[in-house]
Design a protein around this motif. Structure first.
Motif, short mmCIF file in Angstrom:
data_model
loop_
_atom_site.label_atom_id
_atom_site.label_comp_id
_atom_site.label_asym_id
_atom_site.label_seq_id
_atom_site.Cartn_x
_atom_site.Cartn_y
_atom_site.Cartn_z
N GLY A 86 1.58 -7.09 12.48
CA GLY A 86 -0.20 -7.11 13.85
C GLY A 86 0.25 -6.44 14.89
N GLN A 87 1.22 -5.76 15.27
CA GLN A 87 1.62 -4.67 16.40
C GLN A 87 0.93 -3.19 15.66
N LEU A 88 0.60 -3.26 14.67
CA LEU A 88 1.06 -1.85 14.31
C LEU A 88 -0.84 -1.85 14.44
N PRO A 89 -0.94 -0.32 14.85
CA PRO A 89 -2.50 0.32 15.08
C PRO A 89 -3.10 0.22 13.54
N PRO A 90 -4.25 -0.35 13.44
CA PRO A 90 -4.47 -0.14 11.70
C PRO A 90 -4.79 1.14 11.06
N ASP A 91 -4.49 2.51 11.42
CA ASP A 91 -4.31 3.46 10.90
C ASP A 91 -2.82 3.41 10.45
N VAL A 92 -2.16 3.15 11.56
CA VAL A 92 -0.68 3.24 11.17
C VAL A 92 -0.84 2.17 9.68
N PHE A 93 -0.90 0.71 9.76
CA PHE A 93 -0.43 0.29 8.64
C PHE A 93 -1.26 0.81 7.66
N ALA A 94 -2.29 0.91 7.46
CA ALA A 94 -2.97 1.49 6.63
C ALA A 94 -2.12 2.92 5.64
N GLU A 95 -1.35 3.82 6.32
CA GLU A 95 -0.76 4.59 6.17
C GLU A 95 0.45 4.15 5.15
N THR A 96 1.10 3.20 6.17
CA THR A 96 2.42 3.06 5.52
C THR A 96 2.00 1.76 4.13
N CYS A 97 0.79 1.31 4.15
CA CYS A 97 0.73 0.31 2.76
C CYS A 97 0.15 1.35 1.73
N HIS A 98 -0.29 3.06 1.98
CA HIS A 98 -1.05 3.47 1.54
C HIS A 98 0.89 3.99 0.51
N GLU A 99 1.61 4.83 1.37
CA GLU A 99 3.16 4.64 1.08
C GLU A 99 3.36 3.70 -0.12
N ILE A 100 3.35 2.97 0.57
CA ILE A 100 4.05 1.73 -0.51
C ILE A 100 2.90 1.51 -1.94
N LEU A 101 1.76 1.80 -1.64
CA LEU A 101 0.50 1.62 -3.29
C LEU A 101 1.51 2.60 -4.31
N LEU A 102 1.38 3.50 -3.95
CA LEU A 102 1.79 5.16 -4.31
C LEU A 102 3.04 4.99 -5.14
N GLU A 113 -9.32 -0.14 -3.84
CA GLU A 113 -9.00 1.56 -3.77
C GLU A 113 -8.13 1.87 -4.81
N ASN A 114 -6.88 1.11 -5.28
CA ASN A 114 -5.35 0.70 -5.88
C ASN A 114 -5.50 -0.40 -6.65
N GLY A 115 -5.90 -0.66 -6.67
CA GLY A 115 -5.48 -2.60 -7.29
C GLY A 115 -5.14 -2.07 -8.63
N SER A 116 -5.98 -1.75 -9.26
CA SER A 116 -6.36 -1.31 -10.81
C SER A 116 -5.34 -0.02 -10.82
#
Length: 199
Positions: free
Chosen positions: A18-34, A113-116
């Protein structure tokens, strides 16, 4: 599957998210999803720590690792259960009331975007259940003294392998072999490389 190992309770990890800005959190999530799609060998802890610090969120390494593990666990579980984005958000909200609305919106959008793709790759990984060789190093050594070994002054090779498991955790495996064993090992690697070039 082994339960997720976190150094602190899940609510504390979610509060850190919750401390993370949404764009930074999105980058981390995107890296995990990749990574969960097989498009990267692992999630880079150092890179994420640096990213968080640049954003003004100073978390220790273990806290950042806990965030990555929690997100990876939830994305993998969602893929295994074939959850829709809405069901994933419902599950996360029921598991903890500490999730911020912006964080849940990021997760929802990225899962759309990435679930499937994650589901497909995770199903394949489950069938194969193997890791990925990231790096291999070797060095030549010579045994010069030993309390138990009689054949001293014989060369040996030490191999160090860096392996990313199916969950993205990096581990190291090392072993020793004689020069003759190493030559055979090298020959087999060359044969595999030539076969892979034909594929």
């Amino acid at each position: 599957m082994v339960e997720m190992e976190l150094s602190s309770d899940v609510d504390a990890v979610i509060e850190n998210i919750g401390q993370l800005p949404p764009d930074v959190f999105a980058e981390t999530c995107h890296e995990i999803l990749l990574h969960l799609q097989g498009k990267s060998s692992a999630v880079d802890l150092v890179k994420n720590c640096h990213r968080f610090q640049i954003a003004g969120v100073n978390l220790d390494w273990k806290s950042v690792q806990d965030i990555i593990r929690l997100l990876s666990f939830n994305f993998r579980s969602a893929a295994k259960s074939k959850l829709t984005p809405e069901l994933l958000i419902t599950k996360l909200s029921k598991a903890s009331c500490k999730w911020s609305k912006p964080a849940l919106q990021v997760v929802h959008l990225l899962w759309i975007e990435n679930g499937s793709l994650v589901q497909t790759h995770q199903e394949t990984q489950a069938m194969l259940s193997i890791g990925q060789l990231v790096d291999i190093q070797w060095k030549l050594g010579m045994a010069v003294s030993s309390d138990t070994c009689r054949s001293l002054n014989s060369p040996y090779i030490t191999i160090l392998m860096k392996i990313a498991d199916t969950y993205g955790e990096i581990s190291y495996k090392s072993f020793e072999m004689t020069v003759l064993q190493f030559q055979n090992f090298f020959k087999q690697f060359k044969e595999m490389a030539s076969v892979l070039e034909t594929v």
